[in-house]
Design an enzyme around this catalytic site. Structure first.
Site, PDB file in Angstrom:
ATOM      1  N   ASP A 196       0.839  -1.192   0.000  1.00 31.55           N
ATOM      2  CA  ASP A 196       0.000   0.000   0.000  1.00 31.55           C
ATOM      3  C   ASP A 196       0.876   1.245   0.000  1.00 31.55           C
ATOM      4  O   ASP A 196       1.986   1.237   0.540  1.00 31.55           O
ATOM      5  CB  ASP A 196      -0.919   0.021   1.221  1.00 31.55           C
ATOM      6  CG  ASP A 196      -2.158   0.881   1.000  1.00 31.55           C
ATOM      7  OD1 ASP A 196      -3.217   0.323   0.655  1.00 31.55           O
ATOM      8  OD2 ASP A 196      -2.055   2.121   1.147  1.00 31.55           O
ATOM      9  N   ASP A 233       4.592   2.269  -3.810  1.00 33.30           N
ATOM     10  CA  ASP A 233       3.923   3.069  -4.828  1.00 33.30           C
ATOM     11  C   ASP A 233       3.912   2.221  -6.093  1.00 33.30           C
ATOM     12  O   ASP A 233       4.980   1.930  -6.650  1.00 33.30           O
ATOM     13  CB  ASP A 233       4.697   4.370  -5.049  1.00 33.30           C
ATOM     14  CG  ASP A 233       4.075   5.272  -6.099  1.00 33.30           C
ATOM     15  OD1 ASP A 233       3.198   4.803  -6.852  1.00 33.30           O
ATOM     16  OD2 ASP A 233       4.482   6.446  -6.186  1.00 33.30           O
ATOM     17  N   VAL A 234       2.741   1.816  -6.556  1.00 31.47           N
ATOM     18  CA  VAL A 234       2.681   0.879  -7.679  1.00 31.47           C
ATOM     19  C   VAL A 234       3.141   1.501  -8.993  1.00 31.47           C
ATOM     20  O   VAL A 234       3.317   0.791  -9.986  1.00 31.47           O
ATOM     21  CB  VAL A 234       1.263   0.277  -7.855  1.00 31.47           C
ATOM     22  CG1 VAL A 234       0.886  -0.559  -6.645  1.00 31.47           C
ATOM     23  CG2 VAL A 234       0.235   1.359  -8.139  1.00 31.47           C
ATOM     24  N   SER A 238     -13.455  -1.962 -13.037  1.00 34.70           N
ATOM     25  CA  SER A 238     -14.600  -1.150 -12.599  1.00 34.70           C
ATOM     26  C   SER A 238     -15.757  -1.295 -13.573  1.00 34.70           C
ATOM     27  O   SER A 238     -15.548  -1.427 -14.789  1.00 34.70           O
ATOM     28  CB  SER A 238     -14.202   0.319 -12.507  1.00 34.70           C
ATOM     29  OG  SER A 238     -15.334   1.141 -12.263  1.00 34.70           O
ATOM     30  N   TYR A 255     -10.539   7.760 -15.723  1.00 34.30           N
ATOM     31  CA  TYR A 255     -10.699   6.570 -14.886  1.00 34.30           C
ATOM     32  C   TYR A 255     -11.292   5.414 -15.692  1.00 34.30           C
ATOM     33  O   TYR A 255     -10.811   4.274 -15.641  1.00 34.30           O
ATOM     34  CB  TYR A 255     -11.607   6.906 -13.703  1.00 34.30           C
ATOM     35  CG  TYR A 255     -11.926   5.732 -12.811  1.00 34.30           C
ATOM     36  CD1 TYR A 255     -10.979   5.228 -11.922  1.00 34.30           C
ATOM     37  CD2 TYR A 255     -13.185   5.127 -12.856  1.00 34.30           C
ATOM     38  CE1 TYR A 255     -11.274   4.150 -11.099  1.00 34.30           C
ATOM     39  CE2 TYR A 255     -13.480   4.056 -12.031  1.00 34.30           C
ATOM     40  CZ  TYR A 255     -12.535   3.575 -11.154  1.00 34.30           C
ATOM     41  OH  TYR A 255     -12.821   2.502 -10.353  1.00 34.30           O
TER      42      TYR A 255
END
Length: 267
Positions: free
Chosen positions: A53, A79-80, A158, A171
């Site tokens: 995370d 941090d991805v 999503s 997004y």
């Protein structure tokens, strides 16, 4: 007369092997919301869970919770969007527990902005976290799965990518790309015993949705629930239940699928 070879599935070749409890699992965005729910379910199933995370303090708090409940967990501030940090954290997980067998990519960000007001910086940030972050994490762990001939990857996309969402073009684009990437990976690695599926949530009560409600960007829970056929909002536990099944040995014949967990909101 030559007979066709009846090849056994990986779980049948190695009973109690990689498909059993005790697997090494990484969950990104695992310190809160849906990611934390997934961590809880995987740990309860006996998997060793690495909580990735951006908020390191929250990740450690989540790992402590899992350990207090009898699970095995570690926390990493990651941090991805930073491949070097991902590789470093995955290396530490591998050194402590062994090869990674399960990956759930739950880390993500969103924003509400009219299309004409989306800046290049905002566009890059949304795609960098949601799409590039997913790419980096999968590419970092999939060699372990290829070597083992077994792996489970679940991406969190999503429903916005399925039906479109106004003022969320960046997004929606990022999550649509995650769905496409999931399907391509499923085809590319099916022969390696690796399944890759995606869950596009909708109507889930999460900390992020509550922040958006407070900002007036989303209606309240009662209003949203009326738009869902089952008549109520889902929770992180509903996402986790589907996710843990897709990560199980029993889901060996499911790959490249979009598994909607949305109370019938998107069919």
């Amino acid at each position: 007369m030559n007979r066709p070879v009846n090849r056994a599935a990986p779980e049948q070749v190695s009973p109690g092997g990689d498909g059993s409890a005790g697997r090494v699992a990484i969950v990104t965005g695992g310190a809160s919301g849906m990611g934390l729910s997934v961590c809880r379910r995987l740990a309860a199933c006996g998997d060793r869970v690495a909580v990735f995370d951006l908020d390191g303090t929250a990740a450690e708090r989540a790992a402590e919770e899992l350990r207090a409940a009898g699970g095995t967990a570690m926390a990493f501030e990651v941090d991805v969007t930073d491949r070097a940090l991902i590789d470093e954290a995955v290396g530490k997980v591998r050194a402590a527990w062994g090869p990674v067998r399960v990956l759930v990519t739950s880390a993500g960000v969103f924003a509400f902005e009219p299309f004409t007001e989306i800046s290049a910086e905002s566009w890059r940030r949304i795609l960098d976290v949601n799409l590039n972050g997913t790419f980096h994490c999968i590419q970092a762990v999939i060699p372990d799965m290829i070597a083992a001939g077994w792996g489970r990857i679940v991406t969190i996309s999503s429903s916005s990518a399925q039906r479109g969402s106004p003022k969320m073009v960046h997004y929606t684009a990022s999550k649509g790309a995650v769905i496409a990437m999931t399907k391509a990976l499923a085809r590319e690695y099916a022969h390696c015993g690796i399944t890759v599926n995606t869950i596009p949530p909708s109507g889930i009560d999460t900390p992020m949705s509550r922040v958006s409600q407070a900002a007036g960007q989303l209606p309240d829970n009662e209003t949203m629930a009326r738009a869902i056929p089952v008549g109520y909002l889902g929770s992180g536990a509903d996402i986790a239940a589907a996710c843990v099944f897709l990560c199980s040995a029993e889901a060996r014949f499911i790959t490249g699928q979009v598994i909607g967990v949305n109370g019938g909101a998107v069919i």
